[in-house]
Structure formats: structure tokens, C-alpha cells
Design an enzyme around this catalytic site. Structure first.
Site, short mmCIF file in Angstrom:
data_model
loop_
_atom_site.label_atom_id
_atom_site.label_comp_id
_atom_site.label_asym_id
_atom_site.label_seq_id
_atom_site.Cartn_x
_atom_site.Cartn_y
_atom_site.Cartn_z
N SER A 97 0.83 -1.20 0.00
CA SER A 97 0.00 0.00 0.00
C SER A 97 0.87 1.27 0.00
O SER A 97 1.67 1.47 -0.92
CB SER A 97 -0.96 -0.05 1.19
OG SER A 97 -2.00 0.87 1.04
N ASP A 227 -9.46 -5.40 -4.40
CA ASP A 227 -8.88 -4.39 -3.52
C ASP A 227 -9.80 -3.17 -3.50
O ASP A 227 -9.96 -2.50 -4.52
CB ASP A 227 -7.48 -4.02 -4.03
CG ASP A 227 -6.69 -3.18 -3.04
OD1 ASP A 227 -7.29 -2.31 -2.38
OD2 ASP A 227 -5.47 -3.40 -2.94
N HIS A 256 -7.39 -5.91 -0.18
CA HIS A 256 -6.21 -5.07 0.01
C HIS A 256 -5.23 -5.70 1.01
O HIS A 256 -4.03 -5.74 0.77
CB HIS A 256 -6.65 -3.69 0.49
CG HIS A 256 -5.55 -2.69 0.58
ND1 HIS A 256 -4.82 -2.28 -0.51
CD2 HIS A 256 -5.04 -2.00 1.65
CE1 HIS A 256 -3.91 -1.38 -0.14
NE2 HIS A 256 -4.03 -1.20 1.16
#
Length: 276
Positions: A97, A227, A256
Site C-alpha cells: 500500500s 482491492d 487489500h
């Protein structure tokens, strides 16, 4: 606790496990978490004989709760200082991320010989926010909403994110872990609210296009197709096109936070890439 102090006086906490002679793997966490988000992967790769390192980004976890420097240039500079302090060479850098953005920004600036390969998992590059150049991005209002929720009630916001979209727990039939939700909240609430507020701009508005074009080492781009935090179509496929030596690996239906929900899938693929 193990810390380094950066040039601007910020204490950065890190974990460093395994033989100093082993190849290092450095893990970069997502917003608003800490090095603890990599517990599963660190134990796995330690068991495979690697030296495993993870730091708490400035303003996050056990690192200093900074009022300034909460942007990608400084995040990357902090990693440069960490790599130098620990004398990391031929390292694998893995970022999830926001940490994927940090990896891209760092690897593009790293000293020769420091980095062997990199991995971007559910990562924010090339750029998240919608613009004329990035019509498939998320509107700025989405990130304004993050900021407003953080200011209004950070503690509740840090329950709602993991209980919902982060791990796909809002999907029908999802196997929800209260422990995972609580651990996300615990990590988030350890960090500084000012640093977390600033970091929303850093992860959403930083353009990593030139970083990706610059990187020479092999890069694996891993992304779940479900995601809900960093939408697949506007991230992984676009990032891999910009890389000179990039490989895309998609995970049908995974969320995610797939490193936590599906480590039995993610870890062997990471190992195969590192060894390959």
C-alpha cells in the site's frame, strides 16, 4: 528498542532479525500501521534463512510522532539512512500500500548495490488521485473524507476501515477475524494523528511515474482484484507498464490486506520471486 536517529532528529524504530550475513529483506508497511503488520512474513522469511527488517515509518508505531516530514521525499530519505546505518546490501524491499509507494520512491534513489529486487503489494503507484492525467483515479473527495473521519473520531475510523474494506470483511461470506481488526486498530492508534493526517496526502497525491520509469532492478507487482482501498485497474497494471523489469501477478477476489488474510498464498509467491 532498536532505533536510528535521522538527520532531522527523528527517531525511527526498526526490527532486525536473523544473521547479518544473510540476504536482507526489508518490509515497508501501509498507512496507518507499523512494522507489526508484517509479523507473518517476517517469521516466514526468517525461517527461510533470510535477515528480515521492518521499520515504523516516521509518525507511525513506535517511531517519533513527527509534525513535519510526513511526505514521500522524507520517507525515502529515512530509508536511505536506515539502509546505511544497517549496511544493507543486495536487499529485497517489499512494500504494501503506502509502503509500496515508499519502496518505489526509495529504490529509484538508492545507492548502487543496496537493492537487488523490489515488490509492490496492493501498492499506491503510479498515483491514486483522479486528475486529467489519471482519469481512472479516485476523486479527491474520497481522501478528503478520510481526513474528515480521522479528525472527527480517529478511534472509530480505525475500527471501520479494517472491519470493512481493508480486509474485504464487508463482502458476503467473508470469514471475519476480530483479532485482525483489533490489531489494525492497535497499530493505528500507536501513531501520531498529525503524521497520519499528512500521510493521506502523501499516499494519494504523490506521482510515482518517474520513480517507476527509473527503477532498473526486477520488480514484482502483486495485487488483489477485489482491492477496495487501492483499486486494481488504476494501479498494478499501470505500474507494471512503466517498469523496465516488472512482472504483474494478480489475485482473483483477494482484498487489500491479502498479506494478512492469505499469507499461505502470498508468502510462497514472494519466496519464488526472491529466489528466481
Amino acid at each position: 528498542m532498536s532505533t536510528i536517529t535521522t538527520k532531522d532528529g527523528t527517531e525511527i524504530y526498526y526490527k532486525d532479525w536473523g544473521s547479518k550475513d544473510a540476504q536482507p529483506i526489508v518490509f515497508h508497511h501501509g498507512w496507518p500501521l507499523s512494522a507489526d503488520d508484517w509479523d507473518n512474513q517476517m517469521l516466514y522469511f526468517l525461517g527461510q534463512g533470510y535477515r528480515v527488517i521492518a521499520h515504523d515509518r516516521r509518525g507511525h508505531g513506535r517511531s517519533m510522532q513527527t509534525a513535519t516530514g510526513n511526505e514521500m521525499d522524507t520517507y525515502a530519505a529515512d530509508v536511505i539512512e536506515l539502509a546505511k546505518a544497517l549496511d544493507l546490501r543486495n536487499a529485497i524491499h517489499i512494500g504494501h500500500s503506502t509502503g509500496g509507494g515508499e519502496v518505489a520512491h526509495y529504490v529509484a534513489r538508492a545507492e548502487p548495490g543496496r537493492v537487488a529486487k523490489a515488490v509492490l503489494i496492493g501498492a499506491v503507484p503510479p498515483i491514486m488521485v483522479k486528475s486529467e492525467k489519471n482519469p481512472g483515479g479516485l476523486p479527491i473527495e474520497v481522501f478528503d473524507g478520510f481526513r474528515a473521519a480521522l479528525v472527527a473520531n480517529r478511534a472509530q475510523f480505525y475500527i471501520d476501515v479494517p472491519a470493512g474494506p481493508f480486509y474485504g470483511y464487508n463482502r458476503e461470506g467473508a470469514k471475519v477475524s476480530q483479532g485482525v481488526i483489533d490489531n489494525w486498530w492497535r497499530q493505528g492508534m500507536m501513531g501520531g494523528t498529525k503524521a497520519h493526517y499528512d500521510c493521506i496526502k502523501a499516499f494519494s497525491e504523490t506521482d510515482f511515474t518517474e520513480d517507476l520509469k527509473t527503477i532498473e532492478v526486477p520488480v514484482l507487482v502483486m495485487h488483489g482484484t477485489d482491492d477496495q482501498i487501492v483499486p486494481y485497474a488504476d494501479s498494478a497494471p499501470l505500474a507494471v507498464k512503466l517498469l523496465k523489469n516488472g512482472t504483474l501477478k494478480s489475485y482473483e477476489g483477494l482484498p487489500h490486506g491479502m498479506c494478512t488474510t492469505h499469507p499461505e498464498v502470498v508468502n510462497p509467491d514472494l519466496l519464488a520471486f526472491i529466489k528466481g
